[in-house]
Every structure is written in structure tokens, then in C-alpha cells.
Design an enzyme around this catalytic site. Structure first.
Site, mmCIF file in Angstrom:
data_model
loop_
_atom_site.group_PDB
_atom_site.id
_atom_site.type_symbol
_atom_site.label_atom_id
_atom_site.label_comp_id
_atom_site.label_asym_id
_atom_site.label_seq_id
_atom_site.Cartn_x
_atom_site.Cartn_y
_atom_site.Cartn_z
ATOM 1 N N CYS A 188 -12.488 16.269 41.421
ATOM 2 C CA CYS A 188 -13.511 15.426 42.040
ATOM 3 C C CYS A 188 -14.245 16.270 43.069
ATOM 4 O O CYS A 188 -13.622 16.969 43.882
ATOM 5 C CB CYS A 188 -12.854 14.221 42.712
ATOM 6 S SG CYS A 188 -13.923 13.337 43.855
ATOM 7 N N ASP A 215 17.654 25.495 29.166
ATOM 8 C CA ASP A 215 18.556 26.088 28.171
ATOM 9 C C ASP A 215 17.833 27.130 27.322
ATOM 10 O O ASP A 215 18.409 28.153 26.954
ATOM 11 C CB ASP A 215 19.136 24.994 27.270
ATOM 12 C CG ASP A 215 20.127 24.099 28.006
ATOM 13 O OD1 ASP A 215 20.674 24.547 29.035
ATOM 14 O OD2 ASP A 215 20.355 22.965 27.557
ATOM 15 N N LYS A 233 30.255 14.709 28.627
ATOM 16 C CA LYS A 233 29.787 15.591 29.702
ATOM 17 C C LYS A 233 28.953 14.755 30.675
ATOM 18 O O LYS A 233 27.790 14.447 30.416
ATOM 19 C CB LYS A 233 28.969 16.747 29.130
ATOM 20 C CG LYS A 233 28.547 17.793 30.149
ATOM 21 C CD LYS A 233 27.835 18.948 29.463
ATOM 22 C CE LYS A 233 27.424 20.009 30.476
ATOM 23 N NZ LYS A 233 26.408 19.495 31.420
#
EC number: 6.5.1.2
Length: 692
Positions: free
Chosen positions: A439, A44, A123
Site C-alpha cells: 500500500c 526433516d 510419539k
């Protein structure tokens, strides 16, 4: 980030271009792949920034602007369905002020002094679907797609028990498109993931992804096994009016056999909007399914018609979004995970807490720098957020609740694997330190090896079905599979496989058959499956076509590892190959154990030569863009065909584009091609041109 007011026109244009590409990529991940990689809140924010820039620089609005687009184009494996009425999205509101302004705009447009009646509906966080009924019978169902053309999921929708095959009653229009949301409840989602985990299959991140993935299965039998549910809330094309208000329409949908959200209500004016939002926000944790906001709609349909639409959204409705849910919990431990390339990722182990209807027990801490920034320590009380109800993340520490014996976290200097190899901080080519710590044990590190094996069997590499994380880990721990070549010797362990729990004659037979089917593999998949850093799918394909055969590729890599100038120059000359790939290839093949692993693997396989792109075709050397729906081939097939014929396939239209192949539903790319004077072909014209 600069404020909009301080941007030059050139800077705004550059940022709008970047935002369009970024938002389009996230739309594909969300709508088509059902695998979002950022939170709803972050998404958004990208859209809001785009809207702010376009408001300040309206002359820079482009045809591919996110503000003019809905969803994402349909996936190629589903037939196209054109919606009778486009499935538009809603504009968002994020605050009381936004909601109040919506009410004020409605009243200004309608020139009203009286309070407006609205429906307020939860919603639902699922997958939008449009279902067409003719004479009361279900005839077709489609996903939203790009809003105009969706995906045909009729067979799958017929398996959902809450969707009537025939409308109840008699007072329904002759033709109507019912719209609603396919979703999974929390209990159903938990059961689905538990069953998947027990079977060694991939689990879903959240109910929305699970619902979308379940509905968009190629095989309807799989969809039928998923406990999908459906709420109806709207309609598209309708042959005759059937209601005067949105509220009346919801009651009609219920009478016809659909479930509608019981939390929906009719409210009056701005005060009613605020009250409905507060009440639903309070009800949210107890619903048993995910909602991410409240949808406000002008109730009177006559007024909806007068208000109409602007851009991609109606003026008569808006979605008031909830903030991401937060919760407090205790960080019990910090574990270190080691990835395929050796990168160490810290993971917070948390006292279980429910956020957004999902029990969260861990969250990523990203890297050592993020731990230092938060100053997060074992024993801390932290504020947790399921960002966009997708990815759990720690927002902050509550320092006043920190234990007195707390000490700062010391990021490990050795790998947590049994070898305890040194951890090194990665640097860039210029010598600057990055946030990544790795590593140094490479394939000697068992954690890297198991993740490397998982990459090797993944769908885009060797695609060996039935070898998931659970099975591979079990075989690895038993010593049966230590390197990729061991997979092709697994048939020697048939008796031991049959003795394992949940491994019957059929499952063992299927697994071994799937492995045998991958003994013959394309050179591009072979290269990608090796899991070399910086060599993704596209780069692997480029290298395969450049070298042609496995023998040439392996010989060239030996020389690159030895820093042979001609070999390095040959690799550098390939399209899209840069210094990072050359360094990664040299480092990988410079290790004796890697070279031995590759030779052992190659000895188990028949590696097919890569097909060299042709140079004597009508499209050789040209840049081609495919847009719209293709009816005689999939998008992947079209791309592969064009590349075999020596063309380069691009995803966007520019001055460098030579040909645009446009099918039904072609949008802004077709318009851009016309503006630039680029040759446009139909699919049939393209096939005629290439002699297919």
C-alpha cells in the site's frame, strides 16, 4: 536443487555450511524459543539433505554438523543441569521401507534369525523433560537442552499434578531419572487460548508451543495455572536395574505413579511394526492430544545395550513419522491483510475443518504469485495441510469440484483501507519485480498505523506491558491513540479507560504505570521502535552507537533525507549499514508526516545517550565468542559488556576470532578455537581481563 551426485566437493562444502547454520537457527526457534517458523516436514527435509551430503562426502563432516547435535543450548535465564545420561534424539523413518530396513539392521547387528520383539509407542508432540528422584522423592527436573545440559525447571515441574512428588510403592531404585513428555491436550489448549484471547494476550500456535512456553516460565505460579500433563516413557541414569524389557519398564513407571500412553503395545517383527503404525495413524484424530509418529524400540534391554548408539541416536530405536495431516474444505473468501510496512498478504477464509486436532478456519496464501501458481479461487474445494502440525497451508485445488461460475482471483490494485490508496509492486535496486505488493499510503493507512503501533509497544522496542493488539485496536478506534506519542498522553483518558469493560482501577493503574516507566528509553530502542524498514534491532544498536545522541541522530537523518553527501557517507561508514538501510532511512525521514510523528514522540520522552564503545580497553577492536554456560552473567549481559568495551561479539568461531570465552558445556566452538590457535578464557579470566 542439484542432486547430491552432481555436486562438486566445493559445492557440497558450501551447502553443508549453509545447512548447519540454517538447522541451528531452526533448532533455537523450536527448542529454546518455542516458536518454530517452518513445518516439521520442511525441517526433516533439511536434515535429510544434510545426511545425504555427509554420506556422499564423509570427509566434509564438521564439528558443528547437525548430525552430531541434539536440540539447542539452554536459555540463559535457567540454571544449567547436566543430565546423568545424555538425552539423545531418535533417527527418523518416513516410509515402510525405512521401518523395514530398521528391523533388518537390528537383526543383522544382533545376528538373529528370529523375529525381534519391539515396543511401539505414540510419539507425543510436547517438550521432553528429565525428572530425577532420589530415595523416591523428586529433587530436580530439567529440559532436554542440547542433550547434555538442560534447563532447571524443577519449581515448574512440581506444579504439574500428573508428576508425583514421591514415587508410589517401594520397588524403585535409590536414584533414577524419569524421562517423558510435558504436553497439553486439545481441550486444555483450546481453553488456554480462549482465556488468553479474552484477556488480550498472545495466543499460541499449537499445543506443543503452548506446553513448552508454559513449562519454561520464570514464575512457577504461571506454570501452575496452565493445565500441563505428562506421559513417562523412558529413564536416564539409574542406580540399579529395575526391568529386563522396555515393556516391563513401562509397567514399573505406571506402578510408581506415572501415566504412560495407553496406546503403547508390544509387537513382533517387521509385520508388527507396520500394523502398529497403521493402527496408531487411524487412532490419531481421536486421541485428544497431538502425536506426530510412532516410536519403535527393541524391547529387550540386554539387546539395547548390545546395539548401543551411533552419533546422536541409539541403534535400538527409531521414530516413524506421520505425514502431515491433510483435509478437504471450501475456500469461502480471500481477505487481504496489511502489515506494518504496507505489504499486502492474502489470507484464505475456509469452511472450518479439523486438522490434527485443531479447527482451522484460515490459511495464508503468501502473495499474488502464489495465488496464481495454485490458481485458487473463491468457492474452490482445496486440500489443506497443517504443515508439521504448525502452519495451515493450501496444497492444491480440486478442479473437478470447482463451481461453474468460478472466475480467477483478481489481486487488488488498491489498499482495502478506507483511503483506497494505490497498491504498488516492489522492485529491487536493479529494477526486477519482487512478489511483494505494498500500500502506498504509508502512515495515512490505518492498517499500517495499527501494526506500526503494535511494533512500537513490542518487547524488543518500547516493551509496554498491557498494550496488546486488542487494547491498542480499541484505543485506536476511539481515536485516543493514533501515533506513538499518543500512548504517553493516555493518562489524560483515565476516566474513559475506567469506563471500559474489563478495565478496573488496578488494571488501568498498572497500564499507565507501565507507560510512564517507558518515558525514559535508550536511543537504540527508540530507533528500533520507529519501525523503519530494514532497520532491525542490530542495525538500530549500530546506529545508536554511531550517532550517540538523539539530537545527532535526528539531525543526521534530516540530512540523509535531503541526500546530503556527508550525512549519507557518515551513515554508510557505520558497521553493517548498506544501501537498503540508507534508502529506507531517507524515504522515512523524507516524509513530513513521519518527521512530525518522530518530533512529537521525542518531545514526550527522555532519550538516553548511547554509550560509545571504548577504544582503549584490552578487548577493543577484537572479535569475541561466548560459548557454554556462563555463571556470573547472562549471555546478553556478556555481549553488552563486550560491546561497551569496544569488542565485536560473534556467534561462530573462525580465523577472524580473537578470543573465545568458554563456560561449562562448551562444545564444538571450543574445539575449533583450539584447532585454530585462538586464545581461550574462562569466564573468570575474561572478567579479570576486562577489569570487572
Amino acid at each position: 536443487m542439484k542432486s547430491v551426485e552432481s555436486l562438486t566437493e566445493a559445492e557440497a562444502a558450501e551447502e553443508l555450511t549453509r545447512l548447519a547454520d540454517e538447522i541451528a537457527a531452526h533448532d533455537i526457534r523450536y527448542y529454546r524459543e518455542d516458536a518454530p517458523t517452518i513445518s516439521d516436514a520442511a525441517y526433516d527435509a533439511l536434515r535429510r539433505r544434510n545426511d545425504e551430503l555427509e554420506a556422499a562426502f564423509p570427509h566434509l563432516i564438521r564439528e558443528n554438523s547437525p548430525s552430531l547435535r541434539i536440540g539447542a543450548a539452554r536459555a540463559e535465564q535457567f540454571a544449567p543441569v547436566e543430565h546423568g545420561v545424555p538425552m539423545l534424539s531418535l533417527d527418523n523413518a518416513f516410509s515402510d521401507a525405512d521401518a523395514l530396513e530398521f528391523d533388518a539392521r537390528v537383526k543383522r547387528f544382533l545376528r538373529l534369525d528370529e523375529e525381534v520383539a519391539y515396543t511401539a509407542e505414540p510419539k507425543i508432540d510436547g517438550l521432553s523433560c528429565s525428572i530425577r528422584y532420589e530415595n523416591g522423592r523428586l529433587v530436580r527436573a530439567a529440559t532436554r537442552g542440547d542433550g547434555r545440559v538442560g534447563e532447571d525447571v524443577t519449581a515448574n515441574v512440581r506444579t504439574i499434578g500428573e508428576i508425583p512428588q514421591k514415587l508410589h510403592g517401594q520397588a524403585w531404585p535409590e536414584v533414577i531419572e524419569i524421562r517423558g513428555e510435558v504436553y497439553l491436550g486439545h481441550a486444555e489448549f483450546a481453553a488456554l487460548n480462549e482465556a488468553a484471547a479474552s484477556a488480550g494476550q498472545k495466543t499460541y500456535a499449537n499445543p506443543r508451543n503452548a506446553a513448552a512456553g508454559s513449562l519454561r516460565q520464570i514464575d512457577p505460579k504461571i506454570t501452575a495455572q496452565r493445565p500441563l500433563r505428562f506421559f513417562a516413557y523412558a529413564w536416564g541414569f539409574v542406580s540399579a536395574p529395575f526391568a529386563q524389557t522396555q515393556w516391563e519398564a513401562l509397567q514399573a513407571l505406571k506402578a510408581w505413579g506415572f501415566r504412560t500412553t495407553p496406546q503403547s503395545r508390544c509387537v513382533k517383527g517387521a509385520e508388527g511394526l507396520m500394523e502398529a503404525y497403521r493402527e496408531m495413524e487411524a487412532e490419531r484424530p481421536h486421541l485428544g492430544f497431538d502425536i506426530d509418529g510412532v516410536v519403535y524400540k527393541v524391547d529387550r534391554l540386554e539387546w539395547q545395550q548390545r546395539l548401543g548408539f551411533v552419533s546422536r541416536a541409539p541403534r535400538w530405536g527409531i521414530a516413524r513419522k506421520f505425514p502431515a495431516e491433510q483435509a478437504r474444505t471450501v475456500l469461502e473468501a480471500i481477505d487481504i491483510q496489511v502489515g506494518r510496512t504496507g505489504a499486502l498478504t492474502p489470507v484464505a477464509r475456509l469452511t472450518p475443518v479439523t486438522v490434527g486436532g485443531v479447527v482451522v478456519t484460515n490459511a495464508t496464501l503468501h502473495n499474488a504469485d502464489e495465488i496464481a501458481r495454485l490458481d485458487v479461487r473463491v468457492g474452490d474445494t482445496v486440500v489443506l495441510q497443517r504443515a508439521g502440525d504448525v502452519i495451515p497451508q493450501i496444497l492444491r485445488v480440486i478442479p473437478e469440484e470447482r463451481p461453474k461460475d468460478s472466475v480467477p482471483y483478481d489481486f487488488p490494485h488498491v489498499c482495502p483501507c478506507p483511503l483506497r490508496t494505490e497498491v504498488v509492486r516492489e522492485t529491487t535496486a536493479s529494477g526486477a519485480e519482487t512478489v511483494v505488493r505494498r500500500c502506498s499510503g504509508e502512515f495515512a493507512c490505518p492498517f499500517q498505523r495499527i501494526n506500526h503501533l503494535l511494533h512500537f509497544v513490542s518487547r524488543r522496542a518500547f516493551d509496554i506491558e498491557g498494550l496488546g493488539e486488542k487494547q491498542l485496536t480499541a484505543f485506536f478506534e476511539r481515536g485516543w491513540i493514533k501515533a506513538p506519542a499518543d500512548i504517553f498522553r493516555l493518562h489524560e483518558k483515565r476516566d474513559e479507560l475506567l469506563a471500559m469493560e474489563r478495565m478496573g482501577e488496578t488494571s488501568v493503574g498498572n497500564l499507565l504505570a507501565n507507560i510512564e516507566a517507558r518515558r525514559t528509553i535508550g536511543l537504540d530502542r527508540f530507533i528500533y521502535g520507529l519501525g523503519i524498514r530494514h532497520i532491525g534491532e542490530t542495525t538500530a544498536t549500530v546506529m545508536a552507537r554511531g550517532y550517540g545522541t538523539a539530537a545527532h541522530f535526528l539531525e543526521a537523518m534530516d540530512k540523509v533525507a535531503a541526500r546530503d553527501p556527508e550525512a549519507v557517507e557518515e551513515l554508510d561508514a557505520l558497521d553493517q549499514i548498506g544501501g537498503a538501510v540508507i534508502e529506507a532511512a531517507a524515504a522515512f525521514f523524507g516524509e513530513d508526516h513521519n518527521r512530525a510523528m518522530v518530533e512529537d514522540l521525542a518531545g514526550q520522552l527522555t532519550i538516553l545517550d548511547a554509550e560509545k564503545p571504548k577504544t582503549d580497553t584490552a578487548v577493543a577492536g577484537k572479535t569475541v565468542v561466548f560459548t557454554g554456560a556462563l555463571e556470573r552473567m547472562t549471555r546478553d549481559e556478556a555481549k553488552a559488556q563486550a560491546e561497551r568495551l569496544g569488542a565485536k561479539v560473534s556467534g561462530s568461531v573462525s580465523k577472524k576470532t580473537d578470543i573465545v570465552v568458554a563456560g561449562p558445556g562448551a562444545g564444538s566452538k571450543l574445539k575449533t578455537a583450539a584447532e585454530l590457535g585462538i586464545q581461550v578464557l574462562t569466564e573468570d579470566e575474561w572478567l579479570e581481563m576486562v577489569g570487572s
